[in-house]
Write an enzyme that holds these catalytic residues in place. Sequence first.
Site, PDB file in Angstrom:
ATOM      1  N   ARG A  86      -3.126 -10.145   5.218  1.00 16.05           N
ATOM      2  CA  ARG A  86      -3.565 -10.146   3.820  1.00 16.05           C
ATOM      3  C   ARG A  86      -2.386  -9.661   2.977  1.00 16.05           C
ATOM      4  NH1 ARG A  86      -5.829  -6.654   0.227  1.00 16.05           N
ATOM      5  NH2 ARG A  86      -7.473  -7.448  -1.129  1.00 16.05           N
ATOM      6  N   LYS A 134       0.813  -1.220   0.000  1.00 10.68           N
ATOM      7  CA  LYS A 134       0.000   0.000   0.000  1.00 10.68           C
ATOM      8  C   LYS A 134       0.844   1.268   0.000  1.00 10.68           C
ATOM      9  CE  LYS A 134      -4.399  -1.832   1.468  1.00 10.68           C
ATOM     10  NZ  LYS A 134      -5.380  -2.021   2.544  1.00 10.68           N
TER      11      LYS A 134
HETATM   12  C1  7PJ Z   1      -7.979  -4.523   2.235  1.00 10.04           C
HETATM   13  C2  7PJ Z   1      -9.013  -5.353   1.834  1.00 10.04           C
HETATM   14  C3  7PJ Z   1      -7.594  -4.512   3.616  1.00 10.04           C
HETATM   15  C4  7PJ Z   1      -9.294  -6.165   3.972  1.00 10.04           C
HETATM   16  C5  7PJ Z   1      -8.286  -4.245   0.132  1.00 10.04           C
HETATM   17  C6  7PJ Z   1      -5.522  -3.913  -1.796  1.00 10.04           C
HETATM   18  C7  7PJ Z   1      -6.588  -2.875  -1.632  1.00 10.04           C
HETATM   19  N1  7PJ Z   1      -9.660  -6.177   2.684  1.00 10.04           N
HETATM   20  N2  7PJ Z   1      -9.199  -5.155   0.507  1.00 10.04           N
HETATM   21  N3  7PJ Z   1      -8.287  -5.355   4.435  1.00 10.04           N
HETATM   22  N4  7PJ Z   1      -7.522  -3.843   1.153  1.00 10.04           N
HETATM   23  N5  7PJ Z   1      -9.910  -6.954   4.850  1.00 10.04           N
HETATM   24  O1  7PJ Z   1      -5.712  -4.874  -2.524  1.00 10.04           O
HETATM   25  O2  7PJ Z   1      -4.426  -3.740  -1.212  1.00 10.04           O
HETATM   26  O3  7PJ Z   1      -6.717  -3.778   4.079  1.00 10.04           O
HETATM   27  S1  7PJ Z   1      -8.199  -3.651  -1.502  1.00 10.04           S
END
Ligand code: 7PJ
Length: 273
Positions: free
Chosen positions: A253, A219
């Site tokens: 993640r 990010k």
């Molecule tokens: C997140 C997400 C996060 C959760 C995205 C990317 C941006 N779901 N979906 N937490 N970020 N739970 O793919 O980095 O931080 S989309």
Amino acid sequence: MLTCGAHRFPLDRTLVMGVLNVTPDSFSDGGRYFAGTAALDHARKMLDDGADIIDIGGESTRPGAAPTSEREELARVVPLIEKIAARGVPVSVDTRKPAVMQAAIAAGATMINDVCALRAPGALEVVAGHSVAVCLMHMKGEPATMQQNVTYTDVVADVKIFLVERAAAAEAAGITRDRIVLDPGFGFGKKVEHNLVLLRRLSEIVALGFPVAVGMSRKSTIGALTGREVGERVAGSIAAALAAVARGAKIIRAHDVRETVDALKVWRAVQEG
Ligand code: 7PJ
């Protein structure tokens, strides 16, 4: 213990959720896994590399992203969920839309990852009606505008109040505690300073009593701190992940599964020694 349908995770070690974006416009890997068997191949690689859960997203929620229609999102994610879940792999779907949640569950997804924390009308009911897990994430504002004029007096307090309210709403709807995961939503209506405070004080979110997931992989905060482009943020992302694990995060993640799993193995060996 985290229940994701038939899958049960004891949470005695940190889980890795591998990101599989099937969008033409995702910020970190947009378009790459959009065609042919590429998405499936990438899922297989992440599983070989040690991913515990595959998180499939068909709508980009990056700042300023254009919305995706329900029809388009379904066409992107459902066939892929069917193929991956059929192998007995825990599949999460990253969606805000109740109809996509419903179809994803029918296709075999056992976790709903919702950046809107089930605030869409009907979302709580869809999840409550099945034994799937849910990740409730904090976001301030809407993806299109969330990075404009971001202010908080105390970002940790705001995130905690929101997550407590959403967890209570989920439980009131019939989603049992063993199916709820909380996520502070790094980058979703947060500047670098907010993300850093949230990470530094992550134990306060962990203290709410639910497993905590974090997604900082690649990010912009990592970019801001390292000066690196998206594809060069692995080391920075892992440092952030370990800082989160040190404060009690249970799910990471990540895009770079192999490197993240290696780092967690070393971390765990040190902790257990
Ligand atoms: C997140 C997400 C996060 C959760 C995205 C990317 C941006 N779901 N979906 N937490 N970020 N739970 O793919 O980095 O931080 S989309």
